[in-house]
Scaffold this motif. Structure first.
Motif, short mmCIF file in Angstrom:
data_model
loop_
_atom_site.label_atom_id
_atom_site.label_comp_id
_atom_site.label_asym_id
_atom_site.label_seq_id
_atom_site.Cartn_x
_atom_site.Cartn_y
_atom_site.Cartn_z
N LEU A 163 53.23 59.40 -3.47
CA LEU A 163 53.42 60.85 -3.40
C LEU A 163 52.08 61.59 -3.51
N VAL A 164 52.17 62.90 -3.22
CA VAL A 164 51.03 63.77 -3.42
C VAL A 164 51.13 64.33 -4.84
N GLY A 165 50.06 64.18 -5.61
CA GLY A 165 50.05 64.74 -6.97
C GLY A 165 48.72 65.42 -7.22
N VAL A 166 48.76 66.60 -7.84
CA VAL A 166 47.54 67.39 -8.00
C VAL A 166 47.30 67.72 -9.46
N VAL B 246 51.53 67.44 1.39
CA VAL B 246 50.43 68.25 0.89
C VAL B 246 50.82 69.73 0.91
N THR B 247 51.51 70.14 1.96
CA THR B 247 51.92 71.54 2.06
C THR B 247 52.85 71.93 0.91
N ASP B 248 53.80 71.05 0.61
CA ASP B 248 54.72 71.34 -0.50
C ASP B 248 53.96 71.47 -1.82
N ALA B 249 52.98 70.58 -2.02
CA ALA B 249 52.21 70.63 -3.26
C ALA B 249 51.45 71.96 -3.35
N ALA B 250 50.92 72.42 -2.21
CA ALA B 250 50.19 73.69 -2.20
C ALA B 250 51.13 74.86 -2.51
N LEU B 251 52.33 74.82 -1.92
CA LEU B 251 53.31 75.89 -2.17
C LEU B 251 53.65 75.96 -3.66
N VAL C 260 45.10 82.46 -8.05
CA VAL C 260 44.98 81.13 -7.43
C VAL C 260 44.27 81.28 -6.09
N PRO C 261 43.30 80.41 -5.80
CA PRO C 261 42.66 80.48 -4.48
C PRO C 261 43.72 80.34 -3.38
N ASP C 262 43.44 80.94 -2.23
CA ASP C 262 44.38 80.82 -1.10
C ASP C 262 44.36 79.37 -0.60
N LEU C 263 45.48 78.68 -0.78
CA LEU C 263 45.51 77.26 -0.49
C LEU C 263 45.97 76.97 0.92
N THR C 264 46.66 77.92 1.53
CA THR C 264 47.29 77.63 2.82
C THR C 264 46.47 78.10 4.01
N GLU D 87 40.18 74.07 -4.99
CA GLU D 87 41.50 73.59 -4.53
C GLU D 87 41.67 73.70 -3.02
N ALA D 88 41.13 74.76 -2.42
CA ALA D 88 41.36 74.98 -0.99
C ALA D 88 40.81 73.81 -0.17
N VAL D 89 39.59 73.38 -0.49
CA VAL D 89 39.00 72.29 0.29
C VAL D 89 39.71 70.97 -0.03
N LEU D 90 40.17 70.85 -1.26
CA LEU D 90 40.92 69.66 -1.68
C LEU D 90 42.16 69.48 -0.80
N PHE D 91 42.93 70.55 -0.70
CA PHE D 91 44.16 70.49 0.09
C PHE D 91 43.84 70.32 1.58
#
Lengths: 494, 493
Positions: free
Chosen positions: B188-191, B220-225, B245-249, B462-466
């Motif tokens: 899974l994706v875990g952050v 990854v998208t779900d984790a960002a949401l 929160v930084p803009d992740l999407t 976080e943005a670059v991470l995602f």
């Protein structure tokens, strides 16, 4: 306590005081709960001050300001960065089993307080002022009233988390009188800052004393005892005197002083062992990771410094200088907290020395009789000015004025209104007194003759007769003057 | 349509369009839990009634045109370390068995505001201390990819629930790897977000300077949401970062072309399984193929991370766990005196791993040892932070394996705490640095067990991470459905 004076005088006492000041912020140190005294047990609590799992502390900004202001008033350096530490130990009235306190980087360091005793002025160093949270209160139910042997115990956490400042002095104090003066002066500073009601009797100011003895001339400290539970400035003096005598006896007898915490028993007038510190307690202090360092901006500290009120020492000096008060009188006014009322009364026209006398004696007495705080007396500055004026212009005798003051404080109106209402106005009308004066000269012809023969003291009997006849309302000075006029034959009516 | 198979982003669309109701989605989740739970044992408590009531409320508001949250109707598995008002919260410990908090954690409030539907509270290592979920005081949880293996820990319950398709979203906490390591072991994706990005208010503390709440998802998208929903400043947490929160999407699909990816030299050493190395190397090669500039970097002090961590975390835990004394809440075992009551309560209420760490921490903070242990560990922590800063002068992100091994068998490491501690050798440095890191599934080893790639970024990166994770996810197209011998699929079939 049997030490002979010459033996006892070989030792000097070394005393340091730790004073806890409960701040009067609206909310607790680390949460939004009210700090009001009283309330149903545990009614002023929340997840934070109950130490519920997951709860987190947030520093009360006003408490930090209070700490900085006290530090500035004591001439301390304000740390640009200070930190909260956790002091870890298990106790049921401490919700987290650690107390959030300050350790090696307190907010205020290195100050001093100058005290005055009969022996003169003395400077007491302040090691530090730091912030911490108070604990809850345990109630042990059972015959002993102590935790051991109790049937069960209850804990009230209303007090848990109330902000405290701890003021630690250097071991610069040498006598009970100095300790009392220090505590009294510190209390006056705290009251002037308005950061606490600083009531020793109610525990909003608490004082522990570290006391040791050493031979006069030595610089190495002796073994100290820490004495707790002094609930008044008087108790502090008694406890220190007792402890000095106790330790002196031990030293003279060649017995060791044990390092321990001792409990002052007010009724017995003695101290007794509370717990012996065999080893230094290990509180495992470490920086509280839930809190970030306190970093007051220099501008904020400057602003707080600029806004400090006049402090007691400066106030005493100024009252003496500006209003011509004797030093003792100025000191009393400041100590009882009546300087502001005094100054407003003077501004309203009161004679300074008279106003100070009324405040320091009658008004303080009135408050003490009622167990009330003198600063809260219901006396308008204008009324005090009016009262002193009435005495000065002869409208009221001192005795009548006291009665009037009681009525004014009872809310019956201004001094002149009360005097008129009660018919207490002094008779200062020559015409109204002439008859009484003549009657006195007639009825006490022998006394009158003695005065004429040169026995001046005999006039007292004549004055007394006039006062009696007027039921105390005659202006004594005027009566005196009228009698003398008659007796000197200016107009003796014969 | 199998609603359990849908990710959160898909459910959002379906629910938003009115194609399905929140109650239907929730019921599907509860039904799935009913089928998988006897095998996986991910939940300490399934909250059917509460979940269905919340779902019904969402449907009512949706129908009435009233506002609903950004995760409206999406089922979520909540780690039992987060306080839920009036709902038992145990932290996996006997000492908090039957404890009902008087308040909701900040994250729980935000989940409620986002209208995510909490379907249950999940199993965990006691007080988040462990890497296998075997330290739960109640029962172990199993890995849906192989039911004889551990899901990892400490957030093993939330991860296993998402891996079992009980819910598309899970909430975990990560003190030394407790989200990333189980995410890696369960595909899974875990952050683990930047320290301070998500409020810790109501998160039952293990090690306050390291604990952080984070999302678990299959994409990854779900984790960002989910991170966007739970993150942001909270004045009740003094360590919360006072910014949004930084803009992740926005840049999620911007790809990795031109990004500098640093491979951490020190994270390729002893104890790494060949299968893990192969999949991680392959994934890194794909990043290069996608246009990233792959370089080797060094974190010279990272090797001391585990040692520093096992002084700092136990020290903080020894103090944080003092409050469990039987006086106010939770377990009480009576004794003749208060001290005896406290001692008996703690002896009976804490498991052996918790006791071990409380003792280590108490020792490390003791007078005379403080400088040698706690203070020294803090100095190492500073060195590691500087290592990261130096590395990020040359790189946008760093990569490494998440865990040196794939999922191990239940009981395999239970008797060897040191072997268990090494599960977190690659994840701990990010906790010490307070920086964000993510685990992304990058394939399976020869035994069919998932392998995770750890992506690390600077604080608030976080943005670059995602973005990196999303690019690799799209390229690798890993299937998160647990399959193979002894998997949940096999057992259910």
């Amino acid at each position: 306590m049997t030490a002979l004076p010459e033996q006892a005088s070989r030792y000097e006492a070394v005393i340091g005081l730790e004073v806890h000041v409960e701040l009067n912020t609206r909310t607790k140190m680390f949460c939004g709960c009210a700090t009001d005294f009283g309330g149903q047990p545990n009614s002023r609590t929340c997840p934070v001050c109950l130490g519920q799992p997951g709860s987190l502390p947030v520093v009360n900004r006003r408490a930090v300001e209070s700490a900085i202001r006290l530090g500035l008033a004591l001439g301390c350096d304000i740390a640009p960065v200070s930190q909260f530490h956790r002091k870890n130990y298990f106790y049921p009235d401490m919700p987290k089993n650690y107390q959030i306190s300050q350790y090696d980087v307190p907010i205020c360091l290195r100050g001093s307080l100058t005290i005055t005793t009969a022996a003169g002025e003395h400077r007491v160093g302040i090691t530090r002022v730091h912030m911490e949270e108070d604990t809850g209160k345990s109630l042990h139910v059972g015959t002993s009233g102590r935790i051991h042997g109790a049937d069960y115990s209850l804990v009230d956490y209303n007090r848990a988390g109330i902000p405290l400042l701890e003021v630690v002095s250097e071991p610069d104090i040498r006598s009970a009188a100095q300790a009392q003066s220090y505590l009294s002066e510190l209390r006056a500073v705290v009251l002037a800052l308005g950061i606490s009601d600083a009531k020793l009797e109610e525990g909003s100011m608490r004082c522990d004393a570290n006391i040791s003895l050493r031979p006069v001339g030595h610089t190495v400290f002796g073994t100290r005892a820490e004495v707790k539970n002094m609930n008044s400035i008087r108790s502090l003096g008694r406890a220190i005197d007792y402890e000095i005598a106790r330790q002196t006896d031990l030293l003279i007898a060649g017995e060791p002083v044990v390092q321990e915490t001792r409990h002052w028993n007010e009724d017995a007038g003695t101290t007794s062992t509370l717990r012996v510190k065999e080893t230094t307690e290990d509180y495992r202090y470490f920086p509280d990771p839930d809190l970030i360092p306190i970093t007051p901006a220099a501008a904020q500290v400057d602003a707080l410094r600029a806004a400090l009120p006049e402090l007691p020492a400066a106030q005493r000096a100024r009252l003496a200088q500006d209003h011509g008060l004797p030093r003792e009188q100025a000191a009393t006014l400041v100590a009882v907290g009546l300087a502001p009322l005094f100054e407003r009364a003077v501004a309203a026209g009161a004679a300074p020395v008279d106003a100070a006398n009324w405040l320091n004696n009658e008004v303080v007495g009135w408050a003490n009789e009622r167990g009330a705080d003198p600063t809260g007396v219901p006396l308008a500055p204008g009324d005090l000015a009016e009262l002193t004026a009435c005495v000065a212009d002869g409208t009221l005798s001192k005795k009548l004025a006291r009665e009037v003051l009681d009525a004014v404080l009872a809310g019956e109106g201004s001094p002149r209104a009360v005097a008129a209402e009660r018919g207490l106005v002094q008779i200062s009308d020559t015409g109204a007194l002439t008859a009484a004066v003549d009657a006195a000269l007639r009825e006490h012809a022998d006394a009158a003759q003695r005065v004429r023969d040169g026995n001046d003291k005999a006039i007292g009997a004549l004055v007394g007769a006039v006062m009696k006849a007027t039921r105390g309302k005659a202006n004594p000075a005027l009566v005196n003057q009228l009698l003398r006029e008659r007796l000197s034959g200016v107009d003796d009516g014969r | 349509m199998d609603l359990s198979a849908c990710d959160a982003a898909t459910l959002r669309t379906l629910l938003g369009n009115g194609d399905v109701s929140a109650v239907e989605v929730t019921q599907a989740s509860l039904d799935r839990i009913g089928a998988t739970e006897p095998h996986v044992k991910a939940f300490l408590r399934v909250l059917d009634e509460q979940a269905l009531a919340h779902a019904a409320d969402i449907d009512r508001r949706h129908a009435a045109g009233e506002p609903v949250g950004p995760l409206a109707g999406v089922p979520l598995a909540l780690k039992d370390i987060l306080c839920t008002a009036g709902v038992e919260t145990t932290c996996g410990s006997r000492i908090l068995e039957h404890y009902r908090p008087p308040y909701d954690a900040a994250v729980v409030e935000r989940l409620r505001a986002a209208d995510a539907v909490v379907v249950g509270k999940t199993n965990m290592d006691e007080f988040a201390m462990g890497s296998s979920c075997e330290n739960s005081a109640f029962f172990p949880t199993r890995n849906p990819w192989d039911l004889d293996r551990v899901p990892g820990g400490s957030s093993g319950g939330s991860v296993a629930a998402v891996a079992a398709f009980d819910a598309p979203l899970g909430i975990g906490t990560d003190t030394g790897g407790s989200i990333r390591q189980p995410a890696a072991l369960c595909g899974l994706v875990g952050v683990k977000p930047t320290y301070g990005l998500v409020s810790r208010y109501g998160l039952i503390a293990f090690a306050s300077s390291l604990d952080q709440v984070g999302p678990i998802a299959r994409t990854v998208t779900d984790a960002a949401l989910l991170l966007a929903a739970i993150g942001g400043h909270d004045p009740r947490d003094s360590t919360s970062i006072p910014q949004p929160v930084p803009d992740l999407t926005a840049a999620l699909d911007a790809g990795v072309d031109g990004l500098r990816v640093g491979v951490v030299r020190e994270f390729t050493g002893d104890g790494m399984e060949p299968g893990v190395r192969a999949r991680v190397d392959a994934a890194i090669a794909r990043l290069g193929a996608l246009g990233a500039d792959v370089v080797e970097v060094s974190l010279p002090h990272a090797g001391y991370g585990v040692s520093a961590y096992y002084l700092i975390a136990p020290s903080e835990c020894s103090s944080n766990l003092s409050r469990y004394d039987g006086v106010r809440y939770g377990l009480r075992v009576d004794g003749a005196t208060t001290e005896e009551m406290m001692a008996r309560t703690r002896a009976a209420g804490f498991g052996s791993e918790v006791k071990r760490r409380v003792m280590i921490g108490t020792y490390a903070l003791s007078a005379g040892y403080y400088d040698a242990y706690y203070a020294q560990a803090q100095r190492v922590r500073t060195l590691i932070i500087r290592d990261f800063e130096a590395a990020y002068e040359h790189c946008d992100v760093l990569v490494s394996p998440t865990s040196p091994t794939t999922a191990f068998r239940l009981g395999e490491r239970a008797a060897d705490p040191l072997a268990m501690y090494l599960s977190d050798i690659y994840t701990i440095p990010s906790n010490l640095a307070g920086a964000p890191a993510l685990s992304l599934p990058v394939g399976t080893d020869d035994a069919g067990l998932p392998v995770g790639l750890q992506v690390m970024a600077p604080v608030l990166g976080e943005a670059v991470l995602f973005r990196v994770a999303r690019a690799l996810e799209a390229d690798l197209r890993f299937d998160a459905t647990p399959t193979g011998r002894n998997s949940l699929a096999e057992v259910l079939a």
